[in-house]
Design an enzyme around this catalytic site. Structure first.
Site, mmCIF file in Angstrom:
data_model
loop_
_atom_site.group_PDB
_atom_site.id
_atom_site.type_symbol
_atom_site.label_atom_id
_atom_site.label_comp_id
_atom_site.label_asym_id
_atom_site.label_seq_id
_atom_site.Cartn_x
_atom_site.Cartn_y
_atom_site.Cartn_z
ATOM 1 N N HIS A 304 0.860 -1.191 0.000
ATOM 2 C CA HIS A 304 0.000 0.000 0.000
ATOM 3 C C HIS A 304 0.894 1.238 0.000
ATOM 4 O O HIS A 304 1.962 1.225 0.615
ATOM 5 C CB HIS A 304 -0.865 -0.022 1.268
ATOM 6 C CG HIS A 304 -1.754 1.174 1.432
ATOM 7 N ND1 HIS A 304 -2.783 1.457 0.568
ATOM 8 C CD2 HIS A 304 -1.772 2.164 2.357
ATOM 9 C CE1 HIS A 304 -3.405 2.556 0.958
ATOM 10 N NE2 HIS A 304 -2.808 3.013 2.032
ATOM 11 N N ASN A 305 0.462 2.306 -0.696
ATOM 12 C CA ASN A 305 1.280 3.538 -0.746
ATOM 13 C C ASN A 305 2.747 3.193 -1.023
ATOM 14 O O ASN A 305 3.655 3.655 -0.331
ATOM 15 C CB ASN A 305 1.204 4.308 0.584
ATOM 16 C CG ASN A 305 -0.142 4.985 0.780
ATOM 17 O OD1 ASN A 305 -0.974 5.025 -0.134
ATOM 18 N ND2 ASN A 305 -0.374 5.518 1.956
ATOM 19 N N GLU A 334 1.198 -0.047 -5.492
ATOM 20 C CA GLU A 334 0.204 1.010 -5.683
ATOM 21 C C GLU A 334 0.857 2.261 -6.258
ATOM 22 O O GLU A 334 1.957 2.639 -5.848
ATOM 23 C CB GLU A 334 -0.463 1.345 -4.341
ATOM 24 C CG GLU A 334 -1.598 2.336 -4.514
ATOM 25 C CD GLU A 334 -2.258 2.728 -3.205
ATOM 26 O OE1 GLU A 334 -3.412 3.179 -3.253
ATOM 27 O OE2 GLU A 334 -1.627 2.586 -2.140
ATOM 28 N N ASP A 336 -0.263 6.192 -6.851
ATOM 29 C CA ASP A 336 -1.230 7.292 -6.714
ATOM 30 C C ASP A 336 -0.884 8.381 -7.717
ATOM 31 O O ASP A 336 0.152 9.040 -7.568
ATOM 32 C CB ASP A 336 -1.132 7.890 -5.298
ATOM 33 C CG ASP A 336 -2.008 7.159 -4.303
ATOM 34 O OD1 ASP A 336 -2.397 6.028 -4.612
ATOM 35 O OD2 ASP A 336 -2.296 7.720 -3.228
ATOM 36 N N HIS A 349 1.266 11.247 -2.239
ATOM 37 C CA HIS A 349 0.053 11.073 -1.437
ATOM 38 C C HIS A 349 -0.688 12.410 -1.458
ATOM 39 O O HIS A 349 -0.263 13.361 -0.831
ATOM 40 C CB HIS A 349 0.415 10.658 -0.010
ATOM 41 C CG HIS A 349 -0.704 9.995 0.707
ATOM 42 N ND1 HIS A 349 -1.569 10.681 1.523
ATOM 43 C CD2 HIS A 349 -1.134 8.704 0.703
ATOM 44 C CE1 HIS A 349 -2.471 9.838 2.006
ATOM 45 N NE2 HIS A 349 -2.235 8.633 1.523
ATOM 46 N N GLU A 383 -4.275 4.366 -8.467
ATOM 47 C CA GLU A 383 -5.202 5.237 -7.751
ATOM 48 C C GLU A 383 -5.200 6.522 -8.584
ATOM 49 O O GLU A 383 -4.300 7.351 -8.478
ATOM 50 C CB GLU A 383 -4.647 5.449 -6.340
ATOM 51 C CG GLU A 383 -5.490 6.284 -5.429
ATOM 52 C CD GLU A 383 -6.755 5.593 -4.965
ATOM 53 O OE1 GLU A 383 -7.565 6.270 -4.334
ATOM 54 O OE2 GLU A 383 -6.944 4.396 -5.238
ATOM 55 N N ILE A 651 23.212 -6.278 30.241
ATOM 56 C CA ILE A 651 23.081 -7.621 29.659
ATOM 57 C C ILE A 651 21.581 -7.918 29.591
ATOM 58 O O ILE A 651 20.837 -7.519 30.484
ATOM 59 C CB ILE A 651 23.754 -8.677 30.572
ATOM 60 C CG1 ILE A 651 25.221 -8.323 30.819
ATOM 61 C CG2 ILE A 651 23.610 -10.071 30.000
ATOM 62 C CD1 ILE A 651 26.205 -8.827 29.822
#
Length: 758
Positions: A304-305, A334, A336, A349, A383, A651
């Site tokens: 996505h994106n 994707e 856009d 975006h 998109e 540790i």
């Protein structure tokens, strides 16, 4: 094309190349058009560490290991170097690409010869790292630690230095015991250890009683495993079944250093620590599934994106993000698209501060990297926010740049009754977008030039602002009401959409009666989750025939992810995640797609491929072939866990948690107690038990954490895999870092048994 990954295979390097790297070079480190600073780089004596510093930075310097470098790209092959191409010719420029999510290092040399020395030299070292076996990796790891701790560089370490080194290596041991081992290793009685003696000291330190005990259980004389004894171990201990006899001989040939025809403890431990001794079935790692079924029968690795490297409000849009996703086997990316001010469509975006990149550069990058990790088809999920004019330009770029890679005609000239298979679409790129009319019209060549009101209303643009109302609650009026901004589709772009036509979802009944196999809908995560709960069986049936794409809620401005398992449980194929965001959800995705050659396609279980299936993830026990299994995991020990807190005295206090992801009834977590102050060789010997109702859909995640009673535990490492890929028996789990890269030699030693529930 403008961006191309160079091969990292072995390159013969001259002694001169090595000399240049050891002597060091002043290279320009470039971060942007305005940030170009000189740094002195050189290869350290260990032949694996690159050191660099600013001339003016006093004592401050940085180092990185060649093991962190994935590839070297030559010339203008990053956005940063492309942006300064006029200032510095390609033969001076190169890029070091790091594993995981670490940023690249863009460098400019003073001469082509110097650039070549570094390019060839680093490639040679990468090849050396890639061809190391487990023993060589371990020796390298020990050598690296010795180098780090040998502050005065005299090649020796006294007891005080060794104690300090043990702390660095996550070992907190009794001082008397450490001194006793030190004295045993100091053969020359000089009060200090040279590297060979230190390796011997390390071997005594890491002698593993828990492996020795298993060895003793099967060895007649306690010294070696004869061929029949090893066969017996493979049959009983490893549940290898009929192949035990053949495997026993192969393991002796591969892992036993001596010529005795039997296996020593050393060879036995080598086998257990190897890939063959790991938890992941070797045959499941390779491409082994049937790839000739319709696309709808596979889970598909999806992003996505994809253009973002960080969050979706201010993050940088980058071609590098596409490269990283495709190299990880992602098969659906994707894009856009928005109108660019100079007539060229841009990708970013929308309505945010994210930077912008050119659509045509994205397509060029996809062309170069689409089939590096896998030959199976890539879906470009558009998109589309562009006007008709720039949509036509997009169509031109797609056709011209991708050429034959772009699928532009249906496979056999027929309207499909089911989707084509990954096998039939090998090497092809498919477009997912809105389309004017259907495939029937394409084949009849009777296309209108304008999108109808109904088509426009049925489009599935992902609106981050509003959740879709339940499809079942829509009236007929709602369904065809045109949106206010009636836009048109470009015929040229529409014609490129074949098997992935975006349509609005109008309920499962509507899809069953009128849906076409090439029509697909997108669902927000909350809508998909609701449908899965309310109508799980309908969703599973729908997904046997049509593709569905799930995307994260628009409220996830930090680019966080939802749990993909909920969507896989109902057979959703394209479950899109923010690949740029590390964490549990990406671990699950990496875990699922680690099988089948990492090709990005995983065949769904048979009960999710049958169109008449009655399977419901909410009621797994109603399945005709319901066979629950018991999974029992004895967590035995841990090996060389990395430090979380770099403070000198700290540790880790490690614990192991096993997390089960699957149908709702299978979701479970169990953990061991924590071990105080031992990240080096903690021993738990605790057993965790689980019941699995739908093992075919189950993912198992092993997490190691540093216990903290006052605040949240710190993450140390994890490994996730499908239950169906687990090998029973005594196995090592080789841990991965937060961003999914290996952290050798860190591992967990377990004994796994799987049985039917009686």
């Amino acid at each position: 094309s403008r961006i191309l990954l160079q091969d990292t295979s072995a390159v013969p390097t001259s002694p001169w190349t090595h000399f240049v790297m050891m002597a060091g070079s002043t290279l320009r480190k470039v971060k942007s058009r305005s940030w170009k600073k000189q740094r002195h780089f050189r290869l350290l004596e260990d032949g694996m560490t690159i050191w660099y510093k600013s001339r003016w930075a006093g004592k401050g310097h940085s180092t990185f290991s060649v093991t962190e470098v994935e590839a070297v790209r030559e010339g203008h092959q990053s956005e940063v170097l492309l942006s300064i191409a006029e200032e510095f010719p390609a033969d001076l420029c190169f890029t070091l690409v790091f594993h995981g999510r670490q940023g690249n290092l863009d460098l400019v040399a003073d001469s082509p010869e110097e650039a070549q020395a570094w390019i060839q030299g680093v490639r040679k070292l990468i090849h050396k790292v890639q061809t190391m076996d487990e023993k060589e990796r371990l020796d390298q790891w020990v050598w690296d630690w010795f180098q780090k701790a040998d502050k005065n560089k005299d090649g020796k370490m006294n007891f005080k230095e060794v104690r300090k080194l043990l702390k660095m290596m996550n070992v907190d041991m009794n001082e008397d015991h450490a001194l006793h081992l030190f004295t045993m290793a100091d053969k020359s009685e000089s009060g200090s250890l040279e590297i060979e003696q230190f390796v011997h000291f390390y071997k005594i330190l890491t002698q593993r009683d828990e492996v020795w005990k298993v060895f003793q259980d099967y060895s007649g004389d306690g010294e070696k495993l004869m061929l029949e004894e090893l066969e017996n171990f493979l049959m009983m201990g490893q549940q290898e079944g009929e192949r035990s006899a053949q495997l026993a001989q192969e393991l002796i040939d591969s892992y036993e250093p001596s010529e005795s025809g039997a296996m020593s403890l050393d060879g036995f431990q080598k086998y257990l620590c190897s890939q063959e001794g790991s938890i992941f079935k070797p045959e499941q790692r390779d491409l082994h599934q049937d790839m000739s079924q319709p696309l709808s029968h596979y889970f598909i690795s999806s992003s996505h994106n994809t253009y973002l490297l960080e969050d979706q409000l201010r993050g940088q849009s980058s071609l590098e993000a596409y490269i990283q996703a495709l190299k990880r086997g992602c098969r659906c990316v994707e894009v856009d698209c928005w109108d660019g001010s100079d007539g060229e469509p841009i990708v970013y975006h929308g309505h945010t501060l994210t930077s912008k990149i050119l659509f045509k550069d994205v397509i060029s990058t996809v062309k170069e990297y689409a089939f590096k990790a896998s030959d199976f088809p890539v879906i470009l999920s558009l998109e589309n926010h562009c006007g008709v004019e720039q949509q036509t330009i997009m169509a031109e770029h797609l056709s011209q740049i991708l050429g034959d890679m772009l699928l532009t005609t249906v496979l056999d000239g027929q309207v499909p009754q089911q989707l084509p298979s990954p096998q039939e679409l090998k090497g092809k790129i498919l477009l997912k977008a809105k389309k004017i009319g259907g495939l029937e019209d394409c084949i009849d060549e009777t296309l209108t030039d304008e999108v109808s009101d109904e088509e426009e209303a049925n489009g599935d643009a992902e609106s981050p602002s509003a959740e879709d109302p339940p499809a079942e609650s829509l009236t007929e009026n709602d369904k065809v009401k045109p949106r206010k901004s009636k836009s048109k589709l470009s015929k040229e772009l529409s014609d490129l959409v074949l098997y992935c036509k975006s349509v609005h979802f109008h309920g499962f009944e509507q899809a069953r009666l009128h849906g076409k196999c090439y029509e697909m809908s997108s669902f927000s995560e909350s809508k998909a989750k609701r449908l899965a709960k309310e109508a799980g069986t309908d969703f599973v049936q729908y997904n046997t025939r049509q593709l569905s794409r799930i995307y994260p809620s628009g409220l996830r401005t930090d680019s966080s992810n939802y749990n993909p398992q909920d969507m896989w449980n109902v057979g959703c194929q394209i479950v899109a995640l923010n690949f740029q965001t590390a964490g549990l959800e990406m671990d699950l995705s990496d875990g699922l797609f680690r099988q089948n050659g990492g090709c990005g396609y995983v065949l769904k279980p048979d009960f999710m491929r049958d169109g008449n299936t009655q399977f419901s993830p909410e009621k797994p026990e109603e399945r005709p072939d319901y066979k629950p299994l018991r999974l029992s995991i004895q967590v035995i020990s841990g090996q060389q866990l990395p430090k979380v807190n770099q403070k000198e005295g700290s540790i880790v206090d490690p614990l192991v948690r096993v997390e089960i992801y699957g149908v709702p009834q299978d979701q479970a977590k169990e953990e061991t107690s924590h071990i105080n102050n031992n990240g080096f060789n903690p021993v738990w010997n605790e057993t965790l038990n689980f019941i699995l109702h739908t093992p075919e859909l189950t993912l198992v995640r092993f997490v190691v954490e540093d216990y903290d009673k006052a605040s949240r535990n710190d993450f140390i490492g994890q490994f996730t895999l499908p239950f169906t890929c687990i090998q029973a028996g005594y196995r090592h789990i080789h841990l991965l870092s937060k961003d999914g890269t290996p952290i050798p030699p860190s591992s967990i030693f377990v004994n796994i048994s799987i049985s039917e529930l009686t």
